[in-house]
Design an enzyme around this catalytic site. Structure first.
Site, PDB file in Angstrom:
ATOM      1  N   GLY A   1      40.568  46.533  12.522  1.00 12.49           N
ATOM      2  CA  GLY A   1      41.852  46.882  11.929  1.00 12.49           C
ATOM      3  C   GLY A   1      41.766  47.997  10.912  1.00 12.49           C
ATOM      4  CB  ILE A   2      39.633  48.691   8.002  1.00 12.35           C
ATOM      5  CG1 ILE A   2      40.381  47.653   7.177  1.00 12.35           C
ATOM      6  CG2 ILE A   2      39.250  49.892   7.128  1.00 12.35           C
ATOM      7  CD1 ILE A   2      39.532  46.975   6.119  1.00 12.35           C
TER       8      ILE A   2
ATOM      9  CG  HIS B   1      37.406  45.531  -4.098  1.00 13.29           C
ATOM     10  ND1 HIS B   1      38.544  46.283  -4.329  1.00 13.29           N
ATOM     11  CD2 HIS B   1      37.367  45.319  -2.752  1.00 13.29           C
ATOM     12  CE1 HIS B   1      39.154  46.519  -3.172  1.00 13.29           C
ATOM     13  NE2 HIS B   1      38.462  45.941  -2.206  1.00 13.29           N
TER      14      HIS B   1
ATOM     15  CB  ALA C   1      36.534  48.638  17.756  1.00 13.88           C
TER      16      ALA C   1
END
Length: 341
Positions: free
Chosen positions: A40-41, A205, A38
């Site tokens: 943002g991504i 990353h 649910a």
């Protein structure tokens, strides 16, 4: 890259969407779970995975608001059946029988924050989710998106080791967004079609641990040393560029969802026996002295089939490789220490 696909019964509009999407017609049933669906991504990632015909069951989990996301995505007329789960009591149900678990859960970056600033919050979330994965779907492939990936992947590995379920071939840090950015930025400075560009990105990353290997880019373009340095810096700072552009209203959610869907699609193809599926990912590795490292990996029915060598590096890339090791080592150790507290 997503391969083109044709669904003969689809409408022209749907065919257009799907040609830009994923692959295949007659495929095994695969359950994909998104933890943090649910967010943002998670929401755009849920949409993209709903469009993937390799997925037969799409399980969406979050601490709140998941029923609405599941209802919305579930109305899309594609193959997968969608289920929404919410709260601690539903986590086991969401995970049971999973072939692939994607984890975008956690808080997003805000202006002035680094990925490591997220550690204290996201590390605890990843630890708890990893405990549940070890209990309910220990054989699943796990795609870690939650930052800082350089630390959250080692956290998950340690939790799985404690549970006796760790398989280094099945745990991936999703670094695909670095590859996507490197491709885009490289094509923007070269007379090449971005759809045909490939650029390996190795290391980690976050910040300087992200090392695009533009010397191995294809198609090759004759770019100056100064331009290569600028493209490297922009790739490393791509997340910050988006955070600042959104002016406190979010982070790189849409491009991350796209990258996450790309890598998940590659994992599913590997599981289904598609040959020669190669993507970059942050995995347990022996190609450097560090226990985890991002490089090209060959994906297959068991997850990682082969961790590929770095290949020939330019002098600039060799310098970057040595420069990133101390920071990456520290981030890995931070994750291991947290998991064993």
């Amino acid at each position: 890259m997503f391969r083109s696909m044709i669904v003969r019964s689809a409408s022209p509009v749907k065919q257009g969407l799907l040609r830009r999407g994923f692959a295949s017609e007659s495929v095994p049933d695969r359950k994909v779970v998104i933890l943090g669906a649910a967010g943002g991504i998670g929401q755009p990632l849920s949409l993209l995975m709903k469009l993937n015909p390799l997925v037969s069951s799409l399980s969406l989990y979050d601490i709140a608001n998941t029923p609405g996301v599941a209802a919305d995505v579930g109305h899309i007329n594609t193959r997968s059946q969608v289920s929404g789960y919410m709260g601690d009591d539903d986590l086991g149900k969401a995970l049971e029988g999973a072939d692939l678990v994607i984890i975008p859960a956690g808080v997003p970056r805000k202006p002035g924050m680094t990925r490591d600033d997220l550690f204290n919050i996201n590390a605890g979330i990843v630890k708890n989710l990893s405990i549940a994965i070890a209990k309910y779907c220990p054989q699943a492939l796990v795609n870690m998106i939650s930052n800082p990936v350089n630390s959250t992947v080692p956290i998950a590995a340690e939790i799985f080791k404690k549970a006796g379920t760790y398989d280094e071939k099945k745990l991936f840090g999703v670094t695909t967004l670095d590859v996507v950015r490197a491709r885009t930025f490289y094509a923007g400075k070269s007379d090449v079609n971005v759809a045909e560009v490939n650029v390996p990105v190795v290391g980690g990353h976050a910040g300087i641990t992200i090392l695009p290997l533009f010397s191995q880019a294809s198609p090759q373009a004759n770019l100056s040393d100064d331009l290569i340095r600028a493209l490297t810096k922009r790739t490393q700072d791509g997340g910050t560029e988006v955070v600042e552009a959104k002016a406190g209203k979010g982070s790189a959610t849409l491009s991350m969802a796209y990258a996450g869907a790309l890598f998940a699609d590659a994992c599913l193809k590997g599981l289904n026996g598609v040959p020669n599926v190669v993507e970059c990912s942050f995995v347990q590795s022996t190609i450097t002295e560090l226990p985890f490292f991002a490089s090209k990996v060959r994906l297959g029915k068991n997850g990682v089939e082969e961790v590929l060598d770095l290949g020939p590096l330019s002098d600039f890339e060799k310098e970057g490789l040595e420069a990133l090791k101390a920071e990456l080592k520290s981030s890995i150790e931070k994750g291991i220490k947290f998991a064993n507290q």
